[in-house]
Design a protein around this motif. Structure first.
Motif, mmCIF file in Angstrom:
data_model
loop_
_atom_site.group_PDB
_atom_site.id
_atom_site.type_symbol
_atom_site.label_atom_id
_atom_site.label_comp_id
_atom_site.label_asym_id
_atom_site.label_seq_id
_atom_site.Cartn_x
_atom_site.Cartn_y
_atom_site.Cartn_z
ATOM 1 N N ALA A 187 68.378 -40.461 26.961
ATOM 2 C CA ALA A 187 66.920 -40.503 27.135
ATOM 3 C C ALA A 187 66.204 -39.375 26.408
ATOM 4 N N PRO A 224 65.881 -38.069 23.279
ATOM 5 C CA PRO A 224 65.001 -38.260 22.116
ATOM 6 C C PRO A 224 63.644 -38.861 22.497
ATOM 7 N N HIS A 225 63.643 -39.798 23.435
ATOM 8 C CA HIS A 225 62.376 -40.407 23.863
ATOM 9 C C HIS A 225 61.579 -39.452 24.748
ATOM 10 N N ARG A 258 59.868 -36.968 22.411
ATOM 11 C CA ARG A 258 58.721 -37.630 21.771
ATOM 12 C C ARG A 258 57.556 -37.755 22.751
ATOM 13 N N ASP A 259 57.862 -38.216 23.973
ATOM 14 C CA ASP A 259 56.809 -38.428 24.966
ATOM 15 C C ASP A 259 56.183 -37.117 25.417
ATOM 16 N N VAL A 261 62.506 -42.326 32.363
ATOM 17 C CA VAL A 261 61.797 -42.123 31.101
ATOM 18 C C VAL A 261 61.521 -43.501 30.503
ATOM 19 N N ASP A 262 62.578 -44.282 30.365
ATOM 20 C CA ASP A 262 62.512 -45.663 29.891
ATOM 21 C C ASP A 262 63.851 -46.319 30.206
ATOM 22 N N SER A 315 66.458 -46.639 28.432
ATOM 23 C CA SER A 315 67.612 -46.083 27.720
ATOM 24 C C SER A 315 68.679 -45.647 28.722
ATOM 25 N N PRO A 350 69.537 -43.896 23.115
ATOM 26 C CA PRO A 350 68.139 -44.343 23.112
ATOM 27 C C PRO A 350 68.068 -45.841 22.832
ATOM 28 N N PRO A 384 66.174 -48.690 21.280
ATOM 29 C CA PRO A 384 65.065 -48.909 20.345
ATOM 30 C C PRO A 384 64.055 -49.904 20.925
ATOM 31 N N ARG A 388 60.150 -50.067 26.424
ATOM 32 C CA ARG A 388 58.832 -49.761 26.975
ATOM 33 C C ARG A 388 58.836 -48.307 27.429
ATOM 34 N N ARG A 389 57.792 -47.587 27.134
ATOM 35 C CA ARG A 389 57.681 -46.157 27.431
ATOM 36 C C ARG A 389 57.152 -45.978 28.854
#
Length: 186
Positions: free
Chosen positions: A53, A55-56, A59-60, A138-139, A141, A145, A147, A150-151
């Motif tokens: 999780a 990497p996302h 980013r978030d 987080v999502d 994942s 991660p 691809p 949904r965030r």
């Protein structure tokens, strides 16, 4: 075996804390809160769900900061039983991943217990008044991660920052259980 988080209690206040950060500071709840909200993520170094999780989450966190929502990571695992989660390894982990948020060490595990955290990564999303508005993942994942996922956390916190609440679904966090000292659990 993966552990799933329970539902959150909407409106519950964020428990206060004062914890050492990987950058050498000691940070408090008041010191990390954002103008429009705060995400407290219970995480650790060794968990494959965290690594999947991350990497996302990075980013978030960067995008949420632009909306006035801060993110803080807290590791509460028993480092004696899980040396990869020791504080000095947290420092290296934060540098390796270039974490854009503070990474704190909850050696006593009192903060994790106060929040009712059960797994990593587990996200607690608070509004500007530090009232709980999101608890979950987080999502979607898992060990890598996903691809196009949904965030979930990002979308919820963006709504919380602008509207005060999140209308969308909240999915439980799924990850490694927190490694309690003495295997005492909860």
């Amino acid at each position: 075996m993966a552990t799933e988080s329970p539902a959150g209690e909407p409106g519950a206040p964020a428990p206060a804390f004062s914890l050492p950060a990987t950058d050498g500071r000691t940070l408090t709840l008041a010191g990390v809160r954002g103008e429009r909200g705060l995400v407290v993520v219970f995480m650790c170094n060794h968990c494959p769900y965290v690594r999947g999780a991350l990497p996302h989450l990075i980013r978030d966190a960067l995008e949420l900061a632009a909306s006035g929502v801060n993110v803080v990571g807290i590791s509460s695992n028993d480092a004696a039983a899980y040396p990869d989660d020791a504080f000095e390894r947290m420092v290296a982990f934060a540098a390796q991943w270039t974490l854009p948020f503070p990474y704190l060490h909850d050696e006593s595990q009192q903060v994790a217990r106060a929040y009712g955290a059960v797994c990593t990564p587990e996200c607690f999303g608070y509004d500007a008044a530090l009232k709980l508005r999101y608890r979950g993942r987080v999502d979607a994942s898992r060990h890598a991660p996903l691809p196009g996922a949904r965030r979930d956390l990002f979308e919820a916190m963006r709504e919380i920052a602008s509207e005060g609440v999140a209308q969308g679904p909240q999915y439980p966090a799924l990850g490694c259980s927190i490694k309690w000292k003495g295997n005492a659990g909860r």
